[in-house]
Design an enzyme around this catalytic site. Structure first.
Site, PDB file in Angstrom:
ATOM      1  N   ARG A 170      76.512  64.768  79.881  1.00  0.00           N
ATOM      2  CA  ARG A 170      77.733  65.546  79.954  1.00  0.00           C
ATOM      3  C   ARG A 170      78.022  65.879  81.419  1.00  0.00           C
ATOM      4  O   ARG A 170      77.119  65.869  82.255  1.00  0.00           O
ATOM      5  CB  ARG A 170      77.596  66.821  79.121  1.00  0.00           C
ATOM      6  CG  ARG A 170      77.310  66.539  77.640  1.00  0.00           C
ATOM      7  CD  ARG A 170      76.803  67.768  76.911  1.00  0.00           C
ATOM      8  NE  ARG A 170      76.460  67.457  75.523  1.00  0.00           N
ATOM      9  CZ  ARG A 170      75.281  66.984  75.121  1.00  0.00           C
ATOM     10  NH1 ARG A 170      74.319  66.768  76.009  1.00  0.00           N
ATOM     11  NH2 ARG A 170      75.053  66.738  73.846  1.00  0.00           N
ATOM     12  N   HIS A 288      84.584  63.431  79.285  1.00  0.00           N
ATOM     13  CA  HIS A 288      83.811  62.978  78.129  1.00  0.00           C
ATOM     14  C   HIS A 288      83.939  61.471  77.899  1.00  0.00           C
ATOM     15  O   HIS A 288      83.286  60.923  77.008  1.00  0.00           O
ATOM     16  CB  HIS A 288      84.291  63.728  76.882  1.00  0.00           C
ATOM     17  CG  HIS A 288      83.181  64.337  76.081  1.00  0.00           C
ATOM     18  ND1 HIS A 288      82.240  65.185  76.613  1.00  0.00           N
ATOM     19  CD2 HIS A 288      82.847  64.194  74.778  1.00  0.00           C
ATOM     20  CE1 HIS A 288      81.395  65.554  75.669  1.00  0.00           C
ATOM     21  NE2 HIS A 288      81.735  64.960  74.554  1.00  0.00           N
ATOM     22  N   ARG A 291      80.728  59.137  77.890  1.00  0.00           N
ATOM     23  CA  ARG A 291      79.895  59.310  76.691  1.00  0.00           C
ATOM     24  C   ARG A 291      80.492  58.578  75.500  1.00  0.00           C
ATOM     25  O   ARG A 291      79.797  57.883  74.751  1.00  0.00           O
ATOM     26  CB  ARG A 291      79.760  60.798  76.346  1.00  0.00           C
ATOM     27  CG  ARG A 291      78.715  61.522  77.162  1.00  0.00           C
ATOM     28  CD  ARG A 291      78.753  63.013  76.930  1.00  0.00           C
ATOM     29  NE  ARG A 291      78.452  63.430  75.568  1.00  0.00           N
ATOM     30  CZ  ARG A 291      77.236  63.510  75.051  1.00  0.00           C
ATOM     31  NH1 ARG A 291      76.175  63.164  75.763  1.00  0.00           N
ATOM     32  NH2 ARG A 291      77.050  63.950  73.819  1.00  0.00           N
ATOM     33  N   TRP A 314      72.588  63.705  70.982  1.00  0.00           N
ATOM     34  CA  TRP A 314      73.313  64.354  69.895  1.00  0.00           C
ATOM     35  C   TRP A 314      72.329  64.836  68.847  1.00  0.00           C
ATOM     36  O   TRP A 314      71.354  64.149  68.530  1.00  0.00           O
ATOM     37  CB  TRP A 314      74.314  63.391  69.255  1.00  0.00           C
ATOM     38  CG  TRP A 314      75.551  63.171  70.057  1.00  0.00           C
ATOM     39  CD1 TRP A 314      76.574  64.049  70.235  1.00  0.00           C
ATOM     40  CD2 TRP A 314      75.914  61.993  70.795  1.00  0.00           C
ATOM     41  NE1 TRP A 314      77.540  63.496  71.035  1.00  0.00           N
ATOM     42  CE2 TRP A 314      77.172  62.230  71.387  1.00  0.00           C
ATOM     43  CE3 TRP A 314      75.305  60.756  70.991  1.00  0.00           C
ATOM     44  CZ2 TRP A 314      77.824  61.288  72.175  1.00  0.00           C
ATOM     45  CZ3 TRP A 314      75.941  59.814  71.776  1.00  0.00           C
ATOM     46  CH2 TRP A 314      77.184  60.083  72.360  1.00  0.00           C
ATOM     47  N   TYR A 323      82.994  59.560  67.293  1.00  0.00           N
ATOM     48  CA  TYR A 323      83.232  58.707  68.449  1.00  0.00           C
ATOM     49  C   TYR A 323      83.259  57.225  68.087  1.00  0.00           C
ATOM     50  O   TYR A 323      83.961  56.446  68.725  1.00  0.00           O
ATOM     51  CB  TYR A 323      82.144  58.931  69.507  1.00  0.00           C
ATOM     52  CG  TYR A 323      82.105  60.315  70.085  1.00  0.00           C
ATOM     53  CD1 TYR A 323      83.233  61.136  70.109  1.00  0.00           C
ATOM     54  CD2 TYR A 323      80.932  60.835  70.616  1.00  0.00           C
ATOM     55  CE1 TYR A 323      83.193  62.407  70.643  1.00  0.00           C
ATOM     56  CE2 TYR A 323      80.880  62.116  71.160  1.00  0.00           C
ATOM     57  CZ  TYR A 323      82.011  62.885  71.165  1.00  0.00           C
ATOM     58  OH  TYR A 323      81.973  64.148  71.692  1.00  0.00           O
TER      59      TYR A 323
END
Length: 342
Positions: A170, A288, A291, A314, A323
């Site tokens: 992140r 983001h 990622r 995660w 995602y």
């Protein structure tokens, strides 16, 4: 708030208020138990809810279930996303618990209100926003464009994007990296000692390895910026307009500054992409994006959900599946069955 039931029984109002105040002071003293982002969100929700309570002559703390219902409904009427409203409800509950009060969320009426808000949101077409993915092909385009640049800022941005994509970290986690966190393996590739992430906070820390190309780009940045002899310096720092790195050991680059790197990358390589606007956001790459893009690339190459979750730290499969849902859409059991029968 005249009287409140506590562990000591029924206490006078002043004593109860003092007890709540003492608990809240302890809560603030222990704020390091939470991530900076969680703490910022809590303060933002407190300001919003307190302002609403004053405007509508309601009690902010403790908050009655009926008042919380009205506040959450107000947020929905104001156009807030259902996920944002859920965050408000959770943080209000958190504040009450740490104040030693019964959270108003425990009431079935509040649960019904949240179910109603979520259902209305889904039926009216609300969809969870998703950052525009920054994928390996995009990284290669920028690598071709920036790897030989004479602008030090381009070299920093390229090294940052390599690390962001390769590690799935992140933005706040990338900002914390220092030069001393970088070591070199026997084969010449770089290893990053991340320390901790949003979801992994343990003394063993977390280690991330870089590919040969990403190691080369990060090494080039460290050398050109003169960071090799600055172990305490943050790995990614500002670049002065005279093409010189501003070595910094005190504070990392801010989130907006790192977000700006993605914006510059979008202007350099991504503007030709067709992007469907989502909630007036996500019109280009953002913090983001790496990622999301890395997760989608891994899914497309057949890596398992467990492997991708490990790389991106995660904790919940549901988060990852948001995602990669489009990537995995044609890998379902029913599609497989139909294809075999055709």
């Amino acid at each position: 708030m005249s009287k409140i039931t506590s562990s000591h029984g029924m206490l006078p109002a002043l004593s109860v208020e003092e007890e709540i105040a003492a608990r809240l002071r302890e809560f603030v003293q222990d704020k390091e138990a939470f991530s900076p982002n969680t703490w910022r969100q809590l303060l933002s929700v407190m300001r919003s809810c307190h302002r609403w309570s004053q405007e509508h002559q309601r009690t902010f703390l403790p908050m009655a279930p009926g008042d919380l219902r009205d506040y959450l409904t107000f947020l929905q009427t104001a156009g807030r996303a259902s996920s944002t409203i859920s965050t408000h409800a959770s943080l209000i509950s958190m504040l009450h618990r740490h104040a030693g009060l019964l959270p108003p969320n425990a009431s079935p009426s509040v649960s019904r209100t949240m179910k109603k808000i979520n259902r209305v949101a889904v039926v009216t077409g609300e969809r969870t926003g998703q950052a525009v993915p920054f994928r390996l092909a995009d990284l290669r385009v920028l690598d071709n464009a920036w790897s030989g640049s004479a602008r030090l800022q381009d070299r920093r941005n390229l090294a940052f994007l390599h690390v962001a994509y390769s590690t799935l970290l992140r933005v706040s986690e990338l900002a914390r990296l220092r030069v001393s966190d970088v070591t070199r393996a026997e084969d010449g590739r770089l290893i990053l000692d991340v320390g901790y992430t949003k979801t992994i906070v343990q003394t063993g820390g977390l280690v991330k390895a870089l590919s040969t190309l990403s190691s080369r780009r990060l090494t080039e940045w460290i050398t050109l910026a003169g960071l090799a002899g600055e172990p305490d310096a943050y790995l990614f720092c500002k670049v002065h307009r005279i093409n010189k790195a501003i070595v910094n050991t005190c504070s990392p680059l801010t989130t907006p500054a790192l977000e700006a790197i993605f914006a510059q990358a979008w202007r350099a390589a991504g503007q030709g992409k067709k992007v469907k606007a989502n909630k007036d956001r996500y019109l280009g790459w953002s913090g983001h994006s790496a990622r999301v893009g890395a997760a989608q690339d891994m899914a497309q190459q057949g890596y398992s959900v467990a492997q991708i979750m490990q790389e991106g730290t995660w904790k919940k499969p549901e988060t990852l599946m948001r995602y990669i849902r489009n990537v995995d859409a044609h890998k379902g059991a029913m599609v497989d069955l139909m294809e075999k029968q055709s």
